[in-house]
Design an enzyme around this catalytic site. Structure first.
Site, PDB file in Angstrom:
ATOM      1  CB  SER A   3      -0.917   0.028   1.238  1.00 36.09           C
ATOM      2  OG  SER A   3      -1.901  -0.970   1.183  1.00 36.09           O
ATOM      3  CB  SER A  25      -3.469  -0.707  -2.588  1.00 27.79           C
ATOM      4  OG  SER A  25      -4.084  -1.961  -2.609  1.00 27.79           O
ATOM      5  CB  THR A  26      -2.686   4.061  -4.009  1.00 28.21           C
ATOM      6  OG1 THR A  26      -3.736   3.960  -4.986  1.00 28.21           O
ATOM      7  CG2 THR A  26      -1.654   2.982  -4.297  1.00 28.21           C
ATOM      8  CB  SER A  27      -7.605   5.743  -1.970  1.00 29.44           C
ATOM      9  OG  SER A  27      -8.429   6.865  -1.747  1.00 29.44           O
ATOM     10  CE  LYS A  28      -5.059   1.077   1.845  1.00 33.18           C
ATOM     11  NZ  LYS A  28      -4.496  -0.184   2.329  1.00 33.18           N
ATOM     12  CB  CYS A  84      -3.869   0.133   6.513  1.00 32.47           C
ATOM     13  SG  CYS A  84      -2.884  -0.374   5.068  1.00 32.47           S
ATOM     14  CE  LYS A 131     -10.299  -4.287   4.071  1.00 35.08           C
ATOM     15  NZ  LYS A 131     -10.599  -3.112   3.221  1.00 35.08           N
ATOM     16  CG  HIS A 152      -5.824  -6.099  -2.146  1.00 29.86           C
ATOM     17  ND1 HIS A 152      -4.496  -6.430  -2.223  1.00 29.86           N
ATOM     18  CD2 HIS A 152      -5.886  -4.903  -1.495  1.00 29.86           C
ATOM     19  CE1 HIS A 152      -3.773  -5.493  -1.631  1.00 29.86           C
ATOM     20  NE2 HIS A 152      -4.587  -4.552  -1.185  1.00 29.86           N
ATOM     21  CG  MET A 169      -6.617  -5.616   1.919  1.00 26.53           C
ATOM     22  SD  MET A 169      -7.352  -6.931   0.916  1.00 26.53           S
ATOM     23  CE  MET A 169      -8.757  -7.377   1.932  1.00 26.53           C
ATOM     24  N   GLY A 170      -2.827  -6.330   4.567  1.00 32.17           N
ATOM     25  CA  GLY A 170      -2.080  -6.845   5.711  1.00 32.17           C
ATOM     26  C   GLY A 170      -2.972  -7.300   6.843  1.00 32.17           C
TER      27      GLY A 170
END
Length: 395
Positions: free
Chosen positions: A19, A67-70, A104, A277, A313, A317-318
């Protein structure tokens, strides 16, 4: 018409695991955004470039994927025996939603390095060379994460030879331990909110499915791939263009969220996209990952595919990996059964970008399963640091 000038805010853009996010120190935010509320949400949305009806986040730092909207806010610890507080925001791309309901796990790997670099960890605890232990209070879920951050010549070591599927270049390994990762509860059964390791979900108009509903790392719904008509070897292109399948998953997710007690009415699920999730599992099988790498069944224990913010995904996700490790450690869950059953403290699973190993320790207390901790390794790297700029009237 008045034109309000932009303001600038100190920020760092980091990759953590698979991410990316914009990191802030709480003290650097404008005063209205130092408290939870609409001003904070609007500021972070403007930084990222949301909500964007075009779905591209062109006018912000977001990358138009979940993953990049955080965004991350880090502050001095509010809890004894911790170094920092870590608050995570999942920002919807095309809708006016900022979800604070979960963690996250990927960006958790970047919190320790950021805290050290920003002077939030006492200098006497930071070795010149070796490993710095950073105790992080995850404020969204009120849990402890312990990060082992490598140090070299007084600086956080970011380069190295640790390879993580889903990340192109190797980097330094950051080991993470998620302590007591199940959500808090008064009944002793918070790990499984229904009290069962496997439930049956009756979803009107969709079907009847077995499911493992678990709160570990992040509330997660595990389903059997075969019951859904999938194989567990799918890549993003196989699912994300199928609007009917995605709507079906979202309907199942909403019913599972209600069953888990996360929402009271099904309509609430639309505003709670980050949790729970939803994932589906299958026994090991050969497949080709998105990088072209061949993954062999003999090298993994099971297959897992997970959705985030309504899309499959690209890796894992972690926090969902923590849930996978926890569920795998408990006999009879769908994850455990897909891995072959029995007792295990670690699994290696196949995801769209390759494989990942995660471990967890489970024990029974008073007839209830408890996860004492879960472990995995990620990496982190600073991509850019300086200031972000937003219009002064955007929040």
């Amino acid at each position: 018409m008045s034109h309000v000038p932009q303001i600038r805010i100190p920020a760092t853009y980091l990759r953590g695991g698979t991410s990316k996010g914009v990191f802030f120190r709480l003290q650097d935010l404008p005063a209205p955004a130092q408290q939870p509320g609409r001003a904070r949400d609007r500021l972070l949305q403007r930084v990222i470039g949301s909500p964007d009806p075009y779905g591209k986040q062109t006018d912000g730092l977001g990358g138009a994927t979940s993953s990049t909207s955080k965004a991350v806010i880090v502050a001095p610890a509010s809890v004894p025996d911790h170094d920092v507080d870590y608050l995570f925001a999942q920002i919807a791309i095309d809708r006016d939603v900022v979800d604070w309901t979960g963690n996250c796990g990927n960006l958790s790997a970047a919190v320790g390095p950021f805290a050290i670099a920003q002077g939030l960890v006492p200098a006497h605890r930071v070795p010149h060379d070796g490993v710095c232990t950073v105790r992080i209070w995850q404020a969204n879920i009120r849990k402890t994460i312990v990060a082992q951050v490598p140090m070299r010549q007084g600086q956080v070591q970011e380069t190295g030879d640790f390879e993580l599927d889903g990340v192109t270049f190797p980097a330094a390994e950051v080991a993470l331990a998620f302590m007591d990762p199940a959500e808090d509860g008064d009944d002793g059964g918070a790990l499984f909110p229904t009290g069962q390791v496997v439930d049956t979900l009756d979803v009107p108009g969709v079907g009847r499915f077995q499911a493992t509903l678990i709160n570990a790392g992040i509330p997660t719904v595990f389903l059997n791939a075969a019951e859904l008509g999938w194989r567990g070897t799918e890549l993003q292109a196989d699912l994300n263009g199928d609007a009917i399948a995605l709507a079906r998953f979202e309907t199942i997710r909403a019913h599972a969220a209600q069953r888990m007690g996360l929402i009271q009415d099904l309509s609430e699920a639309a505003q709670r996209q980050h949790t729970p999730k939803i994932a589906f599992v299958a026994p090991p099988a050969d497949y080709t990952a998105s990088s072209g790498q061949r993954v062999h069944a003999r090298d993994i224990d099971l297959l897992v595919r997970a959705l985030s913010m309504g899309q499959l995904h690209h890796a894992m996700m972690g926090t969902a990996a923590v849930a996978i490790g926890a569920a795998a450690a408990i006999p009879g869950t769908l994850v455990n059964l897909a891995a072959g059953g029995g007792t295990r403290e670690a699994v290696r699973f196949g995801h769209p970008s390759g494989t990942l190993r995660v471990g967890a320790q489970a024990e029974q207390r008073g007839g209830q399963w408890v996860i004492t901790q879960a472990q995995m390794s990620r990496s982190a790297r600073v991509l850019m640091e300086g200031w972000v700029r937003v219009p002064g009237d955007s929040f």
